[in-house]
Design an enzyme around this catalytic site. Structure first.
Site: not given
Ligand code: UD1
Length: 419
Positions: A23, A123, A307, A399
């Protein structure tokens, strides 16, 4: 499709070394799109998601040379790059969307596929898009692609994210590095992987400062040549710590700064584990009697990592008494529960809380992986169950978990990969 056969119960004993963080590697590799000068990135984990990111960067024109052990990448970008991030690549990995910010910042446009949902829920990427708009990016949506452009350089702005998001914070920090003037981002995610990203960018002359959840980025004209070593994978380190707790294991975990998993280590202390942290090592001994814990709640860093939720649940399945775990980050992150029940686990779901009644033993069964971390938890469950379990669809695990079965074999687990 590869599967694992695991004969349990196994007691883990010995030494493991933690590889580089997936990550942290993904946003750092995406950020290399900002550079004209050579970048060397070291300590990359050898996992499928990194192969996807590397093939995406190559499809955009980056020249990438990997060392023999594939842990070091030398990256040089041509002056003119492609800006088209194809659905065929982005659909494989949501982290691919992190190329949008740097492509627009550096090349003023991008056609970038929307990533779509995944097993953890919808997501969306609305926070990324809304925030990039505030820096001057405009976009339309066509055929599942974001068609984004910027008239000239992006411009610094003050942005408050509606909710803490790891990916949105990363995309914005990367994009703001080359923007005109200052960007202030409020309500940022502060996961150690994001600090690794900003350390990397600062090593190349970016001007990024932190104050709590606020990140201040002073735009620069260009970034300098740099060489950077990725941090270790705290989720894999946490996973091995949990593995040690499940069946009175005894592990020396090296190459990890224990401070970044302090919250989880404190939970494991409450479970009864004996833990010593010296320099970059964690020594951990699992308890005879695993104590149950009420109110484990996943939360943004420095809270309990989502995670590690499924791995912690396996541990709670073996605890004395009742525990509960609330998942606060993703709407659909209990896919492993139905599989754990197949081993005899007693778990009830009420909304986003799993109530777990510990059982004396789990008994082997065939199991199906649904996502990366869930598949890791099924392997832990197989290690703790009596008999031979089969874990299917381990491409999810490949992955993000480097050499997982080799590491487990080394510490005494009877695990075999079969076709
Ligand atoms: C990253 C990590 C993942 C980890 C997650 C939370 C990587 C590649 N992945 O995922 O392993 O589980 O952080 O620690 O680093 N959301 C929205 N809109 C957006 C963005 C996010 O609604 O534009 C929501 C998501 O659906 C989720 C929450 O916000 O419910 C947190 O997501 P986010 O922190 O963005 O996770 P990732 O970056 O996708």
């Amino acid at each position: 499709m590869d599967k694992f056969l695991i004969k349990g119960p196994s007691k883990v004993r010995g030494k493991v070394s933690i590889p580089g963080s997936k990550n942290a590697s993904l946003p750092i590799l995406a950020a290399t799109l900002l550079f004209d000068k050579e970048v060397i990135v070291k300590n990359l984990p050898r996992v499928k998601d990194l192969e996807v990111m590397i093939s995406l960067l190559k499809s955009l024109g980056s020249k990438i040379t990997l060392s023999k052990d594939k842990k070091t990448a030398k990256i040089i970008n041509p002056k003119k790059m492609k800006t088209f991030a194809n659905y065929s690549i982005v659909k494989k990995m949501r982290g691919s969307f992190l190329v949008l910010g740097p492509l627009v910042a550096k090349h003023k446009n991008s056609k970038c596929s929307l990533p779509g949902g995944c097993n953890l829920g919808a997501r969306p990427v609305n926070y990324h898009l809304e925030a990039l708009k505030k820096l001057g990016m405009s976009y339309t949506l066509k055929d599942g692609y974001i068609l984004a452009k910027s008239k000239g350089k992006l411009k610094g702005a003050v942005i408050t994210f509606p909710k803490v998001s790891v990916g949105a914070t990363e995309n914005l920090i990367i994009a703001a590095c080359l923007a005109k003037s200052k960007t202030t981002l409020h309500r940022c995610a502060i996961e150690p992987e994001i600090k690794d990203l900003t350390n990397f960018l600062n090593s190349a002359g970016a001007k990024i400062k932190w104050s709590g959840r606020t990140c201040i980025i002073e735009g620069v004209n260009s970034l300098k040549q740099t060489e950077y070593s990725i941090m270790s994978d705290r989720i894999m380190a946490g996973t091995f710590c949990i593995a040690a707790c499940i069946n009175q294991g005894d592990l020396e975990i090296e190459n990890i700064n224990s401070k970044i998993i302090n919250t989880e280590l404190n939970l494991l202390r409450r479970v009864g584990a004996r833990i010593r942290c010296i320099e970059n090592k964690i020594y951990i001994k699992g308890p005879k009697k695993i104590k149950s814990i009420k109110n484990i709640k996943t939360k943004e860093y420095p809270g309990v990592a989502t995670d590690l939720q499924s791995q912690l649940m396996v541990l709670m399945c073996k605890a004395h008494g009742k525990s509960n775990i609330t998942e606060n980050i993703f709407e659909n992150r209990f896919m492993h529960v139905a599989e754990l029940r197949r081993l005899g686990a007693k778990i009830n779901i009420q909304k986003n809380t799993a109530i777990i009644q510990g059982v004396k033993k789990l008994v082997a069964a065939p199991l199906m992986s649904s996502d990366l971390r869930a598949s890791i938890s099924l392997v832990l469950a197989g290690m703790s169950a009596e008999g031979e379990s089969r874990v299917d669809r381990i491409y999810h695990l490949d992955r993000g978990a480097e050499n997982f079965e080799k590491q487990l074999k080394k510490i005494g687990v009877n695990i075999k990969r079969v076709k």
